[in-house]
Write a protein that holds these residues in place. Structure first.
Motif, PDB file in Angstrom:
ATOM      1  N   GLY A 149       0.838  -1.190   0.000  1.00 46.50           N
ATOM      2  CA  GLY A 149       0.000   0.000   0.000  1.00 46.50           C
ATOM      3  C   GLY A 149       0.868   1.233   0.000  1.00 46.50           C
ATOM      4  N   PHE A 150       0.444   2.259  -0.732  1.00 46.37           N
ATOM      5  CA  PHE A 150       1.194   3.515  -0.844  1.00 46.37           C
ATOM      6  C   PHE A 150       0.535   4.574   0.033  1.00 46.37           C
ATOM      7  N   PHE A 151       1.288   5.103   0.995  1.00 48.04           N
ATOM      8  CA  PHE A 151       0.819   6.173   1.872  1.00 48.04           C
ATOM      9  C   PHE A 151       1.826   7.324   1.803  1.00 48.04           C
ATOM     10  N   PRO A 152       1.460   8.478   1.283  1.00 48.98           N
ATOM     11  CA  PRO A 152       2.434   9.558   1.100  1.00 48.98           C
ATOM     12  C   PRO A 152       2.853  10.208   2.417  1.00 48.98           C
ATOM     13  N   MET A 153       4.089  10.657   2.448  1.00 51.52           N
ATOM     14  CA  MET A 153       4.580  11.376   3.622  1.00 51.52           C
ATOM     15  C   MET A 153       4.039  12.796   3.701  1.00 51.52           C
ATOM     16  N   THR A 154       3.366  13.243   2.658  1.00 52.72           N
ATOM     17  CA  THR A 154       2.766  14.579   2.673  1.00 52.72           C
ATOM     18  C   THR A 154       1.400  14.595   3.355  1.00 52.72           C
ATOM     19  N   LEU A 155       0.930  13.459   3.856  1.00 56.73           N
ATOM     20  CA  LEU A 155      -0.325  13.439   4.600  1.00 56.73           C
ATOM     21  C   LEU A 155      -0.228  14.352   5.823  1.00 56.73           C
ATOM     22  N   ASP A 156      -1.339  14.982   6.172  1.00 57.85           N
ATOM     23  CA  ASP A 156      -1.379  15.799   7.386  1.00 57.85           C
ATOM     24  C   ASP A 156      -1.434  14.938   8.642  1.00 57.85           C
ATOM     25  N   HIS A 157      -1.905  13.704   8.484  1.00 59.69           N
ATOM     26  CA  HIS A 157      -2.021  12.830   9.644  1.00 59.69           C
ATOM     27  C   HIS A 157      -1.996  11.380   9.177  1.00 59.69           C
ATOM     28  N   ARG A 158      -1.286  10.537   9.942  1.00 59.24           N
ATOM     29  CA  ARG A 158      -1.319   9.090   9.741  1.00 59.24           C
ATOM     30  C   ARG A 158      -1.087   8.429  11.090  1.00 59.24           C
ATOM     31  N   SER A 159      -2.015   7.600  11.501  1.00 62.95           N
ATOM     32  CA  SER A 159      -1.867   6.903  12.772  1.00 62.95           C
ATOM     33  C   SER A 159      -2.581   5.562  12.694  1.00 62.95           C
ATOM     34  N   TRP A 194      -7.757   0.175  12.512  1.00 57.39           N
ATOM     35  CA  TRP A 194      -7.875   1.113  11.398  1.00 57.39           C
ATOM     36  C   TRP A 194      -6.627   1.997  11.302  1.00 57.39           C
ATOM     37  N   ILE A 195      -6.122   2.153  10.086  1.00 61.34           N
ATOM     38  CA  ILE A 195      -5.100   3.167   9.796  1.00 61.34           C
ATOM     39  C   ILE A 195      -5.849   4.440   9.421  1.00 61.34           C
ATOM     40  N   LEU A 196      -5.603   5.536  10.134  1.00 65.35           N
ATOM     41  CA  LEU A 196      -6.356   6.770   9.976  1.00 65.35           C
ATOM     42  C   LEU A 196      -5.480   7.830   9.317  1.00 65.35           C
ATOM     43  N   CYS A 197      -5.954   8.398   8.228  1.00 67.57           N
ATOM     44  CA  CYS A 197      -5.184   9.379   7.466  1.00 67.57           C
ATOM     45  C   CYS A 197      -6.033  10.615   7.177  1.00 67.57           C
ATOM     46  N   ARG A 198      -5.346  11.754   7.116  1.00 71.63           N
ATOM     47  CA  ARG A 198      -6.017  12.989   6.712  1.00 71.63           C
ATOM     48  C   ARG A 198      -5.129  13.733   5.727  1.00 71.63           C
ATOM     49  N   ALA A 199      -5.725  14.180   4.621  1.00 71.19           N
ATOM     50  CA  ALA A 199      -5.058  15.020   3.626  1.00 71.19           C
ATOM     51  C   ALA A 199      -5.947  16.236   3.397  1.00 71.19           C
ATOM     52  N   GLY A 200      -5.653  17.341   4.075  1.00 69.20           N
ATOM     53  CA  GLY A 200      -6.534  18.496   3.994  1.00 69.20           C
ATOM     54  C   GLY A 200      -7.897  18.157   4.550  1.00 69.20           C
ATOM     55  N   ASP A 201      -8.922  18.333   3.732  1.00 71.94           N
ATOM     56  CA  ASP A 201     -10.294  18.037   4.149  1.00 71.94           C
ATOM     57  C   ASP A 201     -10.742  16.644   3.750  1.00 71.94           C
ATOM     58  N   THR A 202      -9.811  15.799   3.331  1.00 69.71           N
ATOM     59  CA  THR A 202     -10.129  14.423   2.965  1.00 69.71           C
ATOM     60  C   THR A 202      -9.629  13.481   4.054  1.00 69.71           C
ATOM     61  N   VAL A 209     -10.101  -2.944   3.780  1.00 69.12           N
ATOM     62  CA  VAL A 209     -11.279  -2.122   3.549  1.00 69.12           C
ATOM     63  C   VAL A 209     -10.833  -0.675   3.597  1.00 69.12           C
ATOM     64  N   VAL A 210     -11.288   0.123   2.641  1.00 68.60           N
ATOM     65  CA  VAL A 210     -10.934   1.539   2.576  1.00 68.60           C
ATOM     66  C   VAL A 210     -12.205   2.371   2.635  1.00 68.60           C
ATOM     67  N   GLU A 211     -12.248   3.307   3.571  1.00 70.88           N
ATOM     68  CA  GLU A 211     -13.348   4.267   3.679  1.00 70.88           C
ATOM     69  C   GLU A 211     -12.788   5.657   3.452  1.00 70.88           C
ATOM     70  N   VAL A 212     -13.450   6.465   2.616  1.00 72.33           N
ATOM     71  CA  VAL A 212     -13.005   7.826   2.335  1.00 72.33           C
ATOM     72  C   VAL A 212     -14.182   8.778   2.543  1.00 72.33           C
ATOM     73  N   ARG A 213     -13.939   9.840   3.264  1.00 71.35           N
ATOM     74  CA  ARG A 213     -14.957  10.862   3.467  1.00 71.35           C
ATOM     75  C   ARG A 213     -14.268  12.227   3.469  1.00 71.35           C
ATOM     76  N   SER A 214     -15.059  13.271   3.355  1.00 70.46           N
ATOM     77  CA  SER A 214     -14.533  14.629   3.419  1.00 70.46           C
ATOM     78  C   SER A 214     -15.176  15.370   4.586  1.00 70.46           C
ATOM     79  N   LYS A 215     -14.608  16.495   4.921  1.00 71.76           N
ATOM     80  CA  LYS A 215     -15.163  17.349   5.970  1.00 71.76           C
ATOM     81  C   LYS A 215     -16.593  17.726   5.643  1.00 71.76           C
ATOM     82  N   ALA A 216     -16.857  18.003   4.375  1.00 71.95           N
ATOM     83  CA  ALA A 216     -18.216  18.378   3.966  1.00 71.95           C
ATOM     84  C   ALA A 216     -19.203  17.239   4.149  1.00 71.95           C
TER      85      ALA A 216
END
Length: 605
Positions: free
Chosen positions: A426-436, A442-450, A503-510
């Motif tokens: 799996g590819f996870f960029p180091m430019t993510l705002d959050h990865r834990s 669950w691996i939790l990631c945030r990229a801006g509002d995504t 399993v991958v779940e994607v949501r936005s702030k909106a």
């Protein structure tokens, strides 16, 4: 220079999703972007066909263009990649060039034999170029052409191929479909036909197919990025999405992404072809999330298959912040397939998360290529160096399948022991705002509002990978890395279990509010999996309470109902719709529609 900067600033201002430009404003800003691209080439003194075409088109020192053309034609090379820029340059300058230059061009089409190639994009470039050349020099015998065929024979063969390719594309889909790196190889030949074909029907076909291809891109587009899955894509564009050739076309036609100086967009920028405003609106309207489905086709299977062109099913969910897209999995295209990814608008240049089984095999290759099995891998690696690399980031696998519903994706693997790679990545960029990693798994990631959640079904490890800063240019003419930027890269998630998935779940702030709310809702849901050889399955309930059950390879059940991918139409969504076999695409936005009817060869508005 100040003129170029001014043009660039105005064009960049047009590149936000917040506003849809009215037709007149769009036309003006398109003209500014096109002028910026042309200005890079019509002031150049390099002996490139793009410089020559631009100088002829703008009447900027035609005599210099003549000398550059003659110089470039002394040693022709590039095969079908030589054919279309040469005929493009000739058609822009034939009424202005000297007799000596005109004779040099004619002689090249007599003495240089371009290789026709073996892929769909090769043949599109080859036959569109040959058709235009045969029209320009009619009535000549075979002795005057590189292939020994007369002008009429070349024109008819090229026309018959192009008509048949258009029919196949508009009935069962492209084989090299939705490729961020190969979009130009289709759009450029169609734009050249639309601009220069003397045959009125072929000119119409060129214009309509340019509309068709760009509409196909527009509906799967987000801020200059093509949303996957893809038939073909190269590294590094697979993990740096704005490096792809399609991004240059997004800037030119949609006003999104980053400015380009790529020669790939020069001939379109010189042409009188204009993207219909309705397609531009489809490309930039992300006011509401939407599902879009497509049916494409596997490229011609010549061995180890019972069907020549099995269907490919593509599913995309697109919002203003991200796009999640997938193919059904399996071997759908050799070498460079990209089965699924989520792409987002934050964190350049690594604006994506995805996974794969980095598989390779001579058996995969002989399905599609005629060479002997024992030679296949070495032949492919000679031109596609990552093919047999266990750390590669592109490729198909017969042991991978997907099931997507809106912004939720399940991926399963049932890998046979002894396979060339016995791991998934799996590819996870180091430019993510959050990865834990949450205690729930669950691996939790945030990229801006995504927000992205990834639940691995088996144990795994993290591997840090870095890229060094450099000065190399990317495929659309911009520096790939800034010299003052610290080393960046990605985390590779690697799992060595053969029965596997996530399993991958994607949501936005909106869509869900804060990242905290997303994580609280997500971590309350844990998939239930069975991971045994020949019996890999998972049950999962999404954040919204939708039940998904998936058993490898093709058992997809949504809320208790079996999902039948065979019912997928050629295009199906709020903007593009077409039935398989129809040769008819309906483009809709708001209260307007545009119908491309290839059977009747007409556009209905």
């Amino acid at each position: 220079m100040m003129k170029h900067i001014a043009l660039l600033c105005v064009a960049v201002a047009a590149s936000s999703f917040g506003q849809i430009k009215d037709p007149e404003t769009y036309r003006q800003e398109y003209a500014q972007r096109a002028a910026h691209i042309v200005s890079v080439f019509d002031t150049s003194t390099s002996a490139s066909y793009y410089t020559i075409a631009a100088r002829y088109a703008t009447n900027n020192n035609v005599r210099l263009a003549d000398s550059l053309f003659v110089e470039a034609l002394r040693e022709p090379r590039g095969d079908m990649f030589w054919m279309f820029p040469v005929i493009g340059a000739y058609l822009h300058g034939k009424d202005k060039m000297s007799e000596e230059t005109r004779a040099a061009v004619r002689n090249a089409w007599k003495t240089y034999t371009p290789y026709r190639g073996d892929t769909e994009n090769h043949w599109c470039m080859y036959y569109a170029s040959l058709f235009l050349a045969a029209e320009q020099w009619p009535g000549l015998p075979g002795s005057e052409w590189y292939n020994g065929k007369s002008s009429d024979e070349n024109r008819i063969e090229a026309m018959e191929y192009l008509i048949d390719w258009i029919r196949i594309t508009t009935t069962i889909g492209q084989g090299e479909f939705d490729s961020p790196d190969y979009l130009p190889e289709y759009v450029i030949p169609m734009v050249l036909l639309a601009e220069f074909a003397q045959d009125a029907d072929m000119r119409t076909r060129g214009r309509m197919m340019a509309d068709y291809l760009l509409a196909d891109f527009a509906v799967d587009h987000l801020e200059g990025q093509y949303i996957g899955g893809f038939s073909r894509i190269y590294q590094p564009a697979v993990y740096k999405p704005l490096l792809s050739q399609a991004s240059g076309f997004a800037w030119l036609y949609f006003g999104t992404g980053k400015p380009t100086q790529s020669g790939w967009v020069l001939l379109p920028a010189l042409s009188s072809y204009r993207l219909p405003h309705i397609i531009y609106r489809v490309a930039v309207d992300r006011s509401k999330p939407y599902v879009h489905k497509e049916r494409k086709r596997v490229r011609n299977i010549i061995r180890l298959g019972s069907e020549k062109n099995p269907p490919v099913y593509k599913y995309s969910y697109i919002t203003r912040d991200y796009g999640l897209g997938s193919l059904q999995g399996g071997i759908l295209q050799p070498i460079q397939q990209h089965t699924w990814s989520v792409r987002f608008t934050s964190g350049e240049p690594y604006t994506t998360i995805f996974g794969l089984h980095p598989y390779w095999s001579a058996l995969e290759l002989i399905m599609f290529f005629p060479e002997e099995e024992r030679m296949m891998i070495s032949d492919v690696v000679a031109s596609k160096g990552t093919y047999n690399n266990p750390d590669k980031w592109t490729g198909s696998s017969p042991f991978e399948r997907t099931f997507q519903h809106k912004n939720t994706l399940i991926v399963l693997y049932d890998i046979e022991p002894g396979t060339t790679t016995e791991h998934i990545d799996g590819f996870f960029p180091m430019t993510l705002d959050h990865r834990s990693v949450d205690p729930s798994g669950w691996i939790l990631c945030r990229a801006g509002d995504t927000y992205i959640g990834w639940y691995p079904l088996q144990e795994y490890e993290w591997i840090a990978e870095y890229e060094k800063p450099g000065q190399t240019k990317n495929t659309i003419g911009r520096p790939e890395m800034e010299t003052d930027r610290p080393p960046m890269g990605n985390w590779r998630l690697r799992s060595h279990k053969l029965q596997n998935g996530y399993v991958v779940e994607v949501r936005s702030k909106a869509e869900v509010g804060s990242f905290k709310e997303f994580t609280e809702n997500l971590t309350a849901n844990v998939p239930k999996a069975i991971l045994k050889p020949g019996a890999v399955s998972v049950e999962y309930r999404t954040i919204e309470g939708v039940s998904m059950k998936f058993s490898f390879p093709d058992g997809r059940v949504l809320n208790g109902k079996k999902v039948d991918l065979k019912k997928t139409r050629l295009f199906e969504g709020p903007f593009l719709n077409a039935d398989a076999g129809s040769e008819r695409l309906t483009i809709t936005h708001g209260g307007e529609r545009r119908v491309l009817d290839f059977k009747a060869l007409r556009v209905i508005e």
